[in-house]
Design an enzyme around this catalytic site. Structure first.
Site, PDB file in Angstrom:
ATOM      1  CG  ASN A   5       4.452   2.648   0.507  1.00 32.26           C
ATOM      2  OD1 ASN A   5       5.900   2.616   0.048  1.00 32.26           O
ATOM      3  ND2 ASN A   5       4.037   3.341   1.560  1.00 32.26           N
ATOM      4  CD1 TRP A   6       6.804  -2.018  -4.190  1.00 27.38           C
ATOM      5  CD2 TRP A   6       8.828  -2.093  -4.472  1.00 27.38           C
ATOM      6  NE1 TRP A   6       6.768  -2.350  -5.381  1.00 27.38           N
ATOM      7  CE2 TRP A   6       8.170  -2.550  -5.811  1.00 27.38           C
ATOM      8  CE3 TRP A   6      10.304  -2.039  -4.829  1.00 27.38           C
ATOM      9  CZ2 TRP A   6       8.704  -2.805  -6.925  1.00 27.38           C
ATOM     10  CZ3 TRP A   6      10.726  -2.317  -5.879  1.00 27.38           C
ATOM     11  CH2 TRP A   6      10.196  -2.780  -7.015  1.00 27.38           C
ATOM     12  CE  LYS A   7       3.460   0.560   3.805  1.00 36.13           C
ATOM     13  NZ  LYS A   7       2.732   0.476   5.068  1.00 36.13           N
ATOM     14  CG  HIS A  92       3.417   6.112   4.434  1.00 37.88           C
ATOM     15  ND1 HIS A  92       3.274   5.316   5.587  1.00 37.88           N
ATOM     16  CD2 HIS A  92       2.580   5.476   3.669  1.00 37.88           C
ATOM     17  CE1 HIS A  92       2.432   4.566   5.681  1.00 37.88           C
ATOM     18  NE2 HIS A  92       2.049   4.241   4.463  1.00 37.88           N
ATOM     19  CD  GLU A  94       4.442   2.363   7.402  1.00 32.96           C
ATOM     20  OE1 GLU A  94       5.276   2.532   6.394  1.00 32.96           O
ATOM     21  OE2 GLU A  94       3.407   1.677   7.407  1.00 32.96           O
ATOM     22  CD  GLU A 164      -1.550   5.157   3.041  1.00 32.81           C
ATOM     23  OE1 GLU A 164      -1.778   3.980   2.115  1.00 32.81           O
ATOM     24  OE2 GLU A 164      -0.573   5.273   3.557  1.00 32.81           O
ATOM     25  N   GLY A 170      -1.576  -2.283   7.286  1.00 26.91           N
ATOM     26  CA  GLY A 170      -0.981  -3.585   7.625  1.00 26.91           C
ATOM     27  C   GLY A 170      -1.459  -4.378   8.807  1.00 26.91           C
ATOM     28  CB  SER A 210      -5.754  -3.998   5.262  1.00 29.65           C
ATOM     29  OG  SER A 210      -4.880  -3.834   6.176  1.00 29.65           O
ATOM     30  N   GLY A 231       0.175  -1.315   0.125  1.00 31.69           N
ATOM     31  CA  GLY A 231       1.492  -1.809   0.714  1.00 31.69           C
ATOM     32  C   GLY A 231       1.841  -3.050   0.447  1.00 31.69           C
ATOM     33  N   GLY A 232       1.516  -4.004   1.476  1.00 26.97           N
ATOM     34  CA  GLY A 232       1.800  -5.347   1.311  1.00 26.97           C
ATOM     35  C   GLY A 232       1.472  -6.007   0.004  1.00 26.97           C
TER      36      GLY A 232
END
Ligand code: 13P
Length: 247
Positions: A5-7, A92, A94, A164, A170, A210, A231-232
């Site tokens: 997930n590049w966000k 998500h 966010e 999640e 993150g 994470s 993510g990251g």
């Protein structure tokens, strides 16, 4: 499944470079799991074209809760599908927290994604205060009941779930493998109660928060952890490849 997930990261050019690098890293291997990359809308058509003939599939990170019409700035599930994307991340944390997406809105998005042939990756998970109050089970139960347990079994069979915990996203604070397994098993039991054991056993439940090249193998070794939503670490091709190899 291992899904990235590049966000809201990567220009179109940087995204193309990342996909090229990932394709090269995966060129000589057959991944043991499904590999999905979730990109911003503007990358979808280009990335879908780039990964044709490879094991990599493409996901949008969101879609509109309306089918079409005068909704300036929105992107419909039908439009997402027309890019060649196969999946759509929905719900998500966010989106829930910053864009006020309610269970009702998410239910509409899931229905529209399915109606347009997209497979939802539906996210659930509790915030830190809820975990501290030991409310995580009731939180994820309400999230499932509010947005996906209305589906028929036939529809639900196309849904991937992603647990999640918001406190892990993150933050570098990963859920322990035992914490992940406990709630994944609970989620699977909820699916079994609603749709029966067979469908529950066939449901993919991803862990996200994470997850990285170092901790992925231990998390994925848990019986009810069927992969990760990353993510990251999905923004660096070698790290993402290492997580794919850990599945
Ligand atoms: P991080 O892997 O950066 O913690 O993000 C997880 C996530 O939100 C994936 O959807």
């Amino acid at each position: 499944m291992v899904a990235g997930n590049w966000k809201m990261n990567k220009t179109l050019q940087d995204g193309i470079a990342l996909v090229s690098e990932l394709k090269a890293l995966l060129a000589d291997t057959t991944p043991k799991c499904e590999v999905v990359i979730g990109t911003p809308f503007i990358h979808l058509a280009t990335v879908a074209e780039m990964v044709k003939g490879t094991p990599i599939k493409v996901a949008a990170e969101n879609c509109a809760d309306k089918a079409s019409g005068a909704y300036t700035g929105e992107v419909s599930a039908e439009m997402v599908k027309s890019t060649g994307a196969e999946y759509c991340i929905i719900g998500h944390s966010e989106r829930r927290a910053y864009y006020h997406e309610t269970p009702e809105i998410l239910r509409e998005k899931v229905l529209l994604a399915l109606a347009n042939g997209l497979k939802p990756i539906f996210c659930i998970g509790e915030v830190k205060e809820q975990r501290e109050a030991n409310q995580q089970n009731e939180v994820v139960k309400a999230q499932l009941e509010g947005s996906v347990f209305n589906l028929s079994a036939e529809e639900f069979a196309n849904v991937t779930l992603a647990y999640e915990p918001v406190w892990a996203i993150g933050t570098g604070l990963t859920a322990t493998p035992a914490q992940a397994e406990e709630i994944h098993a609970f989620v699977r039991s909820l699916v079994a109660n609603r749709y029966g054991k067979e469908l529950a056993d066939n449901t993919t439940i991803l862990y996200g928060g994470s997850c990285n090249a170092k901790n992925a193998a231990e998390l994925f070794a848990q019986p009810d952890v069927d992969g990760g939503l990353i993510g990251g670490a999905s923004l660096k091709a070698p790290d993402f490849k290492a997580i794919i190899d850990a599945r």
